[in-house]
Design a protein around this motif. Structure first.
Motif: not given
Lengths: 609, 66
Positions: A71-77, A194-199, A204-209, A291-292
């Motif tokens: 959440f704080q640093a993004g995908i660099s986690s 599963a959390v990622f998929a439901f998130g 509204g999909g990968l693009e919105a994320f 990230w979500l």
């Protein structure tokens, strides 16, 4: 934290507890010796060890911490899960062959053979602090999460979960740990995704994320030296270098996991798959809730905007997952804890038995006696881990707290392992003083942070939770190298097989004669027949021996041909005199039973060395 | 240099030093013999893994920041 737990979630959590305990108890039912209790008789296939390794590497803290960092640093986690490759040559080319071929049962034992008894004692203290601290940290993060989810007191959660993981480990040792961790590895990665998929569905999909994440949150690296809580240079020194070397080379739990592989070749395959494939997958599984949540901030989909960083994983999972699936996620969180803690308890027990009880206090007793002692030490290790929980509760950021702890404890050990394994000239006196003085200097730097400042690469503040690792690393190298030049090294024959340059000698001593790699990797299928051969000796036909490029006396591995068993029914043997019946392997009844092999089932035979 | 590229360069330079130092030591002591099939396989796997992360990270930063 507002968490809704449905009845179906409780059912899933209950089923998980029952299933995993039953799995551990069932697979560990044949454990009758300390060799089995600690090393599972060195028989498992790479994929079984690899997936169980991931479960051990991913602790309960991983979901909590990496969601917070995500959440704080993004995908660099994911940095901490994708920066281990630098130390892989040290593990694959140096440490694993030394440990495996020299039949070292514990890291302090290596220190005793490579250096001397007092260095062993110093290493023993540091390793026990590290392992028990690691148990405490895992239990604490688990307790924090469960308190938030189920509303139960932190210490009640800690004690209950610790007792369950102790239960099957106590019964079956390493075999129970590996089989339970294999199942738990699949559960925790599955739940993370599963959390990622439901998130993603909620968003509204990968693009919105992706579009909702700021650019700074899409990069693979955090800032070079900012923010103080998480930055590249700090993570590099505390995690990629000292942390990874400590985890793979000094952590008794990992040593035991790789020692349970059927061969060094299998161990190399395991670590490669773990780091190249499984760790990046695990990184996504443990971080994506953060990230979500970041991607949900600009939206109005209904998630609270003021969730505490420590609660992000649980809150996001509860928000996005339907009833039942959330129970699976909670089970994964518990699985992450149990799969780490069971291995650590087993490791503490191994060190306590091999390096304290058997070596110093009660030498010369029967193996049955030491097995009982191992089980008792497992209980002691669990209690000590629970007692450390209040210490970790003092830090605002859990990751920073653990980095603070490891940055003090690990650098001297890491340096001694590195220099000891690579440099023949490195002396016992230098090793001892590196451990003792390195640790003392690191402790002093806690009170005098100015000592760390010249090495801090601009890290802000006075805590230097990350950069103390570099300071400790360089200080320990200076002590070790400096003292080596003024003290006497051990004779070359005394360190045979324990240093990089002498690995071929270790191979020779492991096999009992000159080692050859010809034919290694070739497998043949055979029918088992009983004969009156000596224990752990097999006889193959002349043709099969030729196909495997094997000679009498070579180390062989016989396993049940059903590959999905992963070596659970298998044994290491020596090749005896060949016979003339092609496709038949003869062995004694005791060999068959020792390998848990079944007479009617075909077996695969391969040459190990 | 932008912060993310500095992180990349630092990590692969210093990390690369550790990585190649041990490989060099193994070759020097003849523990890793590149003339044998097993030695060649091990080296390719190690170097390939290094490139896999190096190229992956570089392309990632490039495409995000271009």
């Amino acid at each position: 934290m507002n968490i809704t737990v449905h009845f179906s979630d409780y059912i899933v959590i209950g089923l998980y507890f029952i299933g995993i305990t039953a799995c551990g108890l069932w697979f560990g039912r044949n454990t009758k010796s300390t060799h089995e209790f600690f090393f599972s008789s060195q028989r498992f296939s790479w994929w079984l060890v690899a997936i169980s390794c991931v479960a051990t590497l991913v602790g309960s803290y991983s979901f909590i911490i990496y969601s917070e960092i995500g959440f704080q640093a993004g995908i660099s986690s994911i940095m901490c899960y994708t920066n281990d490759w630098y130390i892989i040559p040290l593990f694959i080319l140096v440490w694993l062959p030394i440990i495996y071929y020299s039949r070292v049962a514990s890291i302090p034992e290596y220190f005793s053979r490579r250096f001397d008894e007092k260095t062993r004692t110093a290493a023993l203290c540091i390793i026990l602090i590290y392992l028990v601290g690691y148990i405490g940290q895992n239990l604490y993060t688990m307790g924090v999460a469960m308190r938030g989810i189920l509303g139960i007191d932190l210490y009640v959660c800690v004690v209950v979960v610790a007792i369950i993981s102790l239960l099957y480990m106590y019964h079956g040792g390493q075999t129970s740990v590996i089989m339970a961790d294999f199942a738990q590895g699949l559960i925790l990665v599955g739940a993370g995704f599963a959390v990622f998929a439901f998130g993603l569905m909620k968003l509204g999909g990968l693009e919105a994320f992706w579009n909702n994440l700021p650019v700074s949150h899409k990069l693979p690296f955090a800032g070079f030296n900012t923010p103080v809580e998480y930055h590249t240079v700090g993570v590099f020194w505390s995690d990629a270098i000292t942390g990874s070397i400590a985890f793979y080379c000094m952590n008794q739990a990992m040593l035991m996991r790789f020692m349970s592989a059927k061969s060094v070749r299998e161990g190399k395959k395991t670590i490669t798959i773990v780091i190249l494939v499984l760790m990046p997958i695990a990184a996504i599984a443990v971080s994506n809730a953060g990230w979500l949540y970041k991607a949900m901030m600009p939206t109005d989909i209904g998630i609270a905007k003021n969730i505490s960083p420590k609660d992000i994983f649980v809150s996001v999972a509860n928000f996005v997952c339907p009833p039942g699936v959330f129970g699976f996620v909670v089970a994964a969180l518990i699985a992450a804890l149990m799969s780490t803690v069971d291995a650590l308890i087993n490791a503490v027990s191994a060190v306590a038995v091999n390096d304290i009880w058997r070596a110093k206090i009660r030498p010369g007793k029967s193996d049955e006696y030491y097995l009982k002692a191992a089980r008792n030490f497992a209980i002691v290790a669990t209690i000590l881990g629970i007692m450390l929980v209040p210490m970790f509760a003092q830090f605002k950021n859990i990751f920073q707290g653990f980095s603070h702890f490891t940055s003090v404890v690990t650098p001297p050990m890491v340096v001694v392992i590195m220099l000891g394994a690579v440099w023949k000239r490195f002396t016992p006196a230098a090793a001892f003083y590196t451990l003792v003085l390195g640790f003392i200097i690191n402790c002093i730097s806690l009170w005098i942070p100015a000592l760390v400042r010249p090495f801090a690469h601009g890290e802000q503040g006075d805590e230097y939770s990350y950069m103390r690792s570099l300071f400790g690393f360089l200080a320990s190298i200076a002590i070790g190298v400096g003292i080596t030049f003024f003290t006497k090294p051990k004779e070359e024959k005394e360190i045979s097989g324990l240093v990089l340059a002498t690995i071929p000698e270790a191979q020779k001593s492991f096999k009992g004669s000159e080692a050859s790699e010809e034919g290694v990797g070739i497998t043949i299928k055979s029918k088992i027949e009983i004969s009156n051969l000596p224990h752990e000796v097999i006889s193959l036909s002349q043709d099969d021996m030729q196909a495997l490029c094997a000679k009498e006396g070579d180390l062989m591995y016989v396993a049940d041909a059903r590959k999905w068993l992963g070596g659970l029914k298998s044994i290491h043997v020596k090749a005896g005199k060949p016979h003339s019946q092609k496709g038949v392997v003869f062995m004694s009844k005791s060999t068959l039973e020792a390998g848990n092999l079944i007479l009617e089932q075909p077996a695969t035979v391969e040459k190990i060395m | 240099m932008a912060d993310h590229w500095l992180s990349f360069v630092y990590q692969y330079l210093v990390g690369g030093f550790f990585f190649f130092f041990i490989i060099f030591a193994a070759i020097y002591t003849k523990v890793l013999v590149l003339q044998t099939k097993e030695g060649k396989r091990t080296f390719i796997m190690l170097f390939g893994g290094f490139l896999y992360f190096f190229i992956g990270h570089a392309l990632w930063i490039y495409f995000i920041t271009k």
